[in-house]
Design a protein around this motif. Structure first.
Motif, PDB file in Angstrom:
ATOM      1  N   PRO A  37      -0.404   0.151  -1.717  1.00  0.00           N
ATOM      2  CA  PRO A  37       0.719  -0.769  -1.926  1.00  0.00           C
ATOM      3  C   PRO A  37       2.016  -0.116  -2.410  1.00  0.00           C
ATOM      4  O   PRO A  37       3.088  -0.671  -2.175  1.00  0.00           O
ATOM      5  N   TRP A  38       1.939   1.032  -3.042  1.00  0.00           N
ATOM      6  CA  TRP A  38       3.150   1.670  -3.549  1.00  0.00           C
ATOM      7  C   TRP A  38       3.792   2.627  -2.549  1.00  0.00           C
ATOM      8  O   TRP A  38       4.814   3.227  -2.822  1.00  0.00           O
ATOM      9  N   LEU A  39       3.179   2.786  -1.370  1.00  0.00           N
ATOM     10  CA  LEU A  39       3.764   3.621  -0.328  1.00  0.00           C
ATOM     11  C   LEU A  39       4.615   2.772   0.615  1.00  0.00           C
ATOM     12  O   LEU A  39       4.427   1.563   0.734  1.00  0.00           O
ATOM     13  N   SER A  40       5.543   3.425   1.311  1.00  0.00           N
ATOM     14  CA  SER A  40       6.456   2.698   2.191  1.00  0.00           C
ATOM     15  C   SER A  40       5.814   2.309   3.509  1.00  0.00           C
ATOM     16  O   SER A  40       6.255   1.362   4.161  1.00  0.00           O
ATOM     17  N   LYS A  41       4.777   3.051   3.948  1.00  0.00           N
ATOM     18  CA  LYS A  41       4.138   2.717   5.217  1.00  0.00           C
ATOM     19  C   LYS A  41       2.682   3.141   5.193  1.00  0.00           C
ATOM     20  O   LYS A  41       2.241   3.904   4.326  1.00  0.00           O
ATOM     21  N   SER A  42       1.941   2.670   6.207  1.00  0.00           N
ATOM     22  CA  SER A  42       0.525   2.991   6.308  1.00  0.00           C
ATOM     23  C   SER A  42       0.339   4.386   6.884  1.00  0.00           C
ATOM     24  O   SER A  42       1.164   4.868   7.679  1.00  0.00           O
TER      25      SER A  42
END
Length: 199
Positions: A37-42
């Motif tokens: 959840p804290w990353l910008s993308k998968s």
């Protein structure tokens, strides 16, 4: 105040850690499959996915962790459940922690405190865990402590089904790593894969 060094060979990879002093929060060198959840993308196209669209999410990991005797650490599979495709921190509803190993004063104390507050022995796909519902954070934290031999594969959807989570929620990511409060050690991963199977 920690040093982490990742490495890779032809048929393995991993990380060293050195953390000289204990702190309230651990470091967490890890492998991320999906959208933390804290990353910008998968990191992959397969996740996040709605629970109702998933038959199985199978983790297979062949690893070895070795540490100095005084070290405080665990081996943790962490799964984030959210209520939206964007899987931002505000959308977290549940966290599933599957503790494969627990070592040292701090993590063992945490486990004992959790178990004293009440636990349930559960069998998931033939493997026994002590299940505890965590009390912290703004979401439901489900902790499963492995009591049997480590299984060759873990189907995340078996845990989702046990918890009876809504099929409208999303599996955002499956993560594997070491929470480390103090010590020195190394994790070597010979193979890790996540297989997403549709109904």
């Amino acid at each position: 105040a920690a040093d982490i060094c990742s490495f890779a060979g032809d048929d393995f990879f991993g990380w060293f850690w050195t953390k000289r002093f204990p702190t309230g929060k651990p470091i967490y060198p890890e492998v991320i499959y999906g959208k933390k959840p804290w990353l910008s993308k998968s990191t992959v196209d397969e996740l996040p996915r709605r629970i109702g669209e998933l038959e199985s999410v199978i983790l297979r990991v062949d690893y070895m962790t070795v540490a100095e005797g005084y070290s405080w650490y665990n081996v943790l599979v962490d799964v984030w459940i959210v209520d939206s495709q964007d899987a931002s921190p505000e959308r977290i509803t549940d966290e599933i922690g599957i503790f494969l190993e627990v070592h040292g004063i701090r993590p063992e104390r945490d486990v004992n405190e959790n178990l004293r507050d009440g636990y349930e022995l559960v069998e998931i796909n033939g493997t026994t865990y002590a299940y505890v519902r965590g009390k912290s954070f703004n979401w439901r934290f489900h902790k499963f402590y492995l009591l049997d031999e480590r299984p060759e594969e873990i189907d995340i959807m078996d845990f989702v089904e046990y918890l009876n989570l809504s099929k409208n929620l999303y599996v955002a990511s499956v993560e594997f790593g070491n929470e480390v409060w103090m010590g020195r050690g190394v994790t070597i991963i010979k193979n890790i894969e996540v297989e997403v199977i549709d109904p």
